[in-house]
Design an enzyme around this catalytic site. Structure first.
Site, PDB file in Angstrom:
ATOM      1  N   THR A  87       0.856  -1.172   0.000  1.00 20.23           N
ATOM      2  CA  THR A  87       0.000   0.000   0.000  1.00 20.23           C
ATOM      3  C   THR A  87       0.894   1.223   0.000  1.00 20.23           C
ATOM      4  O   THR A  87       1.937   1.225   0.667  1.00 20.23           O
ATOM      5  CB  THR A  87      -0.918   0.036   1.230  1.00 20.23           C
ATOM      6  OG1 THR A  87      -1.409   1.369   1.443  1.00 20.23           O
ATOM      7  CG2 THR A  87      -0.207  -0.395   2.485  1.00 20.23           C
ATOM      8  N   CYS A 130      -1.084   4.535  -5.988  1.00 20.58           N
ATOM      9  CA  CYS A 130      -2.142   3.684  -5.444  1.00 20.58           C
ATOM     10  C   CYS A 130      -2.306   2.509  -6.403  1.00 20.58           C
ATOM     11  O   CYS A 130      -2.479   2.724  -7.610  1.00 20.58           O
ATOM     12  CB  CYS A 130      -3.449   4.470  -5.321  1.00 20.58           C
ATOM     13  SG  CYS A 130      -4.857   3.507  -4.764  1.00 20.58           S
TER      14      CYS A 130
END
Length: 244
Positions: free
Chosen positions: A91, A204
């Site tokens: 992440t 992302c």
């Protein structure tokens, strides 16, 4: 079937679940990259710990970052006990906590921002647009890291940031990928380029999934792929991968 002995691989520890769609992409990439490097039936030696994203996302939304750290510490400890030689935090946003997580680890934490900065510099780019969650775009941790490498960061305007963030959490993290959202993101990219971005960081994983194969007017830097490539280099023997 080949009878050649498998080359020694370090074990990649994938700390995922934020979201699980993102983590599935990491798992796919590290295995495909090992197969490309080694051929035959080779795959990555890896262990995976996938956290429940809902409480992490709630802590993010409430800006209670201290509450988001313990699940990551528990997961990383489990990865090390399972034999991980390096931890890959799957992440971008939660790299806000990377320094605090890394100091607790007996093995390296491979930092996605460091890997991305090196790729940007290697491409000869010095000013990038940054797309990601509102936390990634608005907090300083990512921009400061890139600045430490001599890379200037441009973030979208307020309305664009809101739209990018909303689509991530309401659609992409739930596995919903639409043509309308793809067009909206590409329009944001165009506006960043108009403001002087020489490249765009897809900060992302879910953005990479949405925009995969979409043409952009400048180089793009898919952070998940870059992160996975660095993890595989580390696993197959390179000690030059950037760690926290």
């Amino acid at each position: 079937m080949s009878t050649e002995p498998a080359p020694e691989q370090r074990v990649i520890g994938l700390l995922g679940g934020m979201s699980w769609q993102s983590t599935a992409e990491y798992y796919r990439l590290v295995n495909e990259l090992v197969a490309e490097r080694l051929g035959g039936l080779h795959s990555a030696r890896c262990v995976l710990y996938s956290v429940d994203f809902a409480p992490v996302a709630a802590a993010q939304a409430a800006q209670r970052w201290d509450e988001a750290l313990p699940p990551l510490v528990e997961a990383s400890d489990a990865l090390v006990r399972a034999g991980a030689d390096v931890v890959v935090l799957c992440t971008n946003t939660m790299h806000l906590l990377a320094p605090r997580l890394a100091e607790r680890l007996p093995v390296p934490l491979l930092h996605i921002g460091e890997v991305t900065a090196r790729a940007v510099l290697a491409a000869g780019v010095r000013r990038v647009g940054l797309l990601g969650t509102a936390f990634t775009m608005e907090k300083s941790f990512y921009r400061e890291l890139l600045a430490d490498h001599g890379v200037e960061t441009i973030t979208p305007g307020a309305r664009d940031r809101e739209a990018v963030h909303r689509i991530i959490y309401e659609e992409l993290c739930r596995g919903v990928f639409t043509e309308d959202s793809r067009r909206e993101y590409l329009a944001v990219v165009d506006r960043l380029v108009a403001r002087g971005a020489q490249g765009v960081v897809y900060g992302c994983t879910e953005i990479e999934l949405l925009l995969n194969g979409s043409a952009a007017p400048v180089p793009v830097f898919p952070t998940t792929r870059l992160h996975a490539e660095a993890a595989v280099r580390f696993a197959l023997g390179s000690r030059t991968a950037s760690t926290a």
